[in-house]
Write a protein that holds these residues in place. Structure first.
Motif, PDB file in Angstrom:
ATOM      1  N   GLY A   1       0.816  -1.216   0.000  1.00  0.00           N
ATOM      2  CA  GLY A   1       0.000   0.000   0.000  1.00  0.00           C
ATOM      3  C   GLY A   1       0.843   1.256   0.000  1.00  0.00           C
ATOM      4  N   GLY A   2       1.856   1.286   0.829  1.00  0.00           N
ATOM      5  CA  GLY A   2       2.731   2.458   0.906  1.00  0.00           C
ATOM      6  C   GLY A   2       3.478   2.686  -0.393  1.00  0.00           C
ATOM      7  N   ALA A   3       3.876   1.578  -1.040  1.00  0.00           N
ATOM      8  CA  ALA A   3       4.612   1.700  -2.298  1.00  0.00           C
ATOM      9  C   ALA A   3       3.722   2.301  -3.387  1.00  0.00           C
ATOM     10  N   VAL A   4       2.470   1.860  -3.427  1.00  0.00           N
ATOM     11  CA  VAL A   4       1.539   2.390  -4.436  1.00  0.00           C
ATOM     12  C   VAL A   4       1.173   3.840  -4.111  1.00  0.00           C
ATOM     13  N   ALA A   5       0.976   4.125  -2.837  1.00  0.00           N
ATOM     14  CA  ALA A   5       0.660   5.510  -2.449  1.00  0.00           C
ATOM     15  C   ALA A   5       1.796   6.451  -2.831  1.00  0.00           C
ATOM     16  N   ALA A   6       3.024   5.958  -2.778  1.00  0.00           N
ATOM     17  CA  ALA A   6       4.173   6.787  -3.143  1.00  0.00           C
ATOM     18  C   ALA A   6       4.300   6.951  -4.655  1.00  0.00           C
ATOM     19  N   GLY A   7       3.654   6.062  -5.410  1.00  0.00           N
ATOM     20  CA  GLY A   7       3.669   6.237  -6.863  1.00  0.00           C
ATOM     21  C   GLY A   7       4.117   5.039  -7.675  1.00  0.00           C
ATOM     22  N   ALA A   8       4.495   3.936  -7.014  1.00  0.00           N
ATOM     23  CA  ALA A   8       4.866   2.736  -7.774  1.00  0.00           C
ATOM     24  C   ALA A   8       3.612   2.142  -8.415  1.00  0.00           C
ATOM     25  N   ARG A   9       3.764   1.571  -9.606  1.00  0.00           N
ATOM     26  CA  ARG A   9       2.614   0.963 -10.292  1.00  0.00           C
ATOM     27  C   ARG A   9       2.858  -0.489 -10.696  1.00  0.00           C
ATOM     28  N   VAL A  10       4.103  -0.937 -10.610  1.00  0.00           N
ATOM     29  CA  VAL A  10       4.397  -2.351 -10.809  1.00  0.00           C
ATOM     30  C   VAL A  10       5.053  -2.849  -9.529  1.00  0.00           C
ATOM     31  N   LEU A  11       4.419  -3.836  -8.906  1.00  0.00           N
ATOM     32  CA  LEU A  11       4.922  -4.383  -7.649  1.00  0.00           C
ATOM     33  C   LEU A  11       5.526  -5.752  -7.902  1.00  0.00           C
ATOM     34  N   VAL A  12       6.829  -5.880  -7.656  1.00  0.00           N
ATOM     35  CA  VAL A  12       7.482  -7.188  -7.714  1.00  0.00           C
ATOM     36  C   VAL A  12       7.317  -7.834  -6.343  1.00  0.00           C
ATOM     37  N   ALA A  13       6.952  -9.096  -6.333  1.00  0.00           N
ATOM     38  CA  ALA A  13       6.827  -9.785  -5.047  1.00  0.00           C
ATOM     39  C   ALA A  13       7.272 -11.232  -5.210  1.00  0.00           C
ATOM     40  N   GLY A  14       8.247 -11.612  -4.423  1.00  0.00           N
ATOM     41  CA  GLY A  14       8.753 -12.979  -4.441  1.00  0.00           C
ATOM     42  C   GLY A  14       8.191 -13.784  -3.295  1.00  0.00           C
ATOM     43  N   SER A  15       8.766 -13.570  -2.108  1.00  0.00           N
ATOM     44  CA  SER A  15       8.360 -14.362  -0.942  1.00  0.00           C
ATOM     45  C   SER A  15       6.878 -14.224  -0.637  1.00  0.00           C
TER      46      SER A  15
END
Ligand code: DX5
Ligand code: ZN
Length: 227
Positions: A191-205
């Motif tokens: 949520g914080g990453a998107v609020a800051a402006g990221a639009r592609v979220l990489v997620a592994g674990s």
């Protein structure tokens, strides 16, 4: 070469990082996840730019038939120019090189000439200023929210200031550029990453080490959207 659709730079996209997956069952895992995710993130490490060794073009080629999604190759290698062509032939749609790597600007031009989407990544301690001159040459800016090398590390919240700054620069000067974030993204940090402006979220674990990776990917999208 026709590249797979990256989606709109304003839309939220989830990119599972296979680094955290069981390498013995990757094909089936990707095939399943296609329904609830957007890109496939492939972490390439050379044991020199970062301490770890991971995967190369042969694995990319083997996985290509198992997913219809854009293959987002993240090259954590000292000399990306030596490897771009092999990844293009293996089925990569996008190759991201690090601004800290050898001849990064020339590598961007090489990737473009190969018909790839072009990305530029920056480490947590590299300032946004290091990539600003390249906004016109890339399709993706990748902000590292851990020091690259391993899946499963804790998110570094200080990078959010840089994400905000880059969001402003991209909106003002290069609105078609995708802003991607990578490292420690989970149901709590998305949520914080998107609020800051990221639009592609990489997620592994957060996806592959969950009891139910499909559910985890859905939940990640939900939590990111409701931020
Ligand atoms: C780190 C890699 C990341 C990492 C993501 O060097 O670039 O893509 O595998 O894994 P998590 O989401 O577990 O931090
Ligand atoms: Zn990565």
């Amino acid at each position: 070469m026709s590249l797979r659709d990256p989606g709109s730079p304003t839309a939220l996209r989830i990119a599972p990082s296979i680094l955290a997956a069981d390498f013995a069952s990757l094909g089936a895992a990707l095939h399943q996840l296609d329904a609830v995710t957007d890109w496939v993130h492939l972490d390439v490490m050379d044991g020199h730019f970062v301490p770890n060794l991971t995967l190369g073009p042969a694995l990319v080629a083997s996985l290509r038939p198992h997913s219809d999604h854009l293959f987002d190759c993240h090259l954590m290698v000292t000399d990306p120019r030596r490897h771009l062509e092999a990844f293009a032939h293996a089925g990569a749609d996008s190759c991201t090189v690090h601004v800290e790597a050898h001849e990064a600007a020339a590598a961007l031009a090489d990737a473009r000439a190969l018909g790839l989407r072009v990305g530029l990544a920056l480490n947590p301690d590299t300032p946004a200023a290091a990539v600003l001159d390249h906004l016109g040459d890339v399709d993706v800016i990748l902000v590292m929210s851990v020091f690259p090398g391993f899946a499963g590390q804790a998110f570094i919240p200080e990078v959010l200031t840089k994400v905000r700054d880059l969001r402003e620069e991209i909106d003002a000067h290069a609105p078609r550029v995708d802003l991607e974030i990578d490292g420690g993204i989970d149901q709590d940090t998305a949520g914080g990453a998107v609020a800051a402006g990221a639009r592609v979220l990489v997620a592994g674990s957060a996806i592959f080490r969950a009891a139910d990776p499909l559910d985890a990917a859905r939940e990640l999208r939900h939590r990111a959207r409701s931020a």
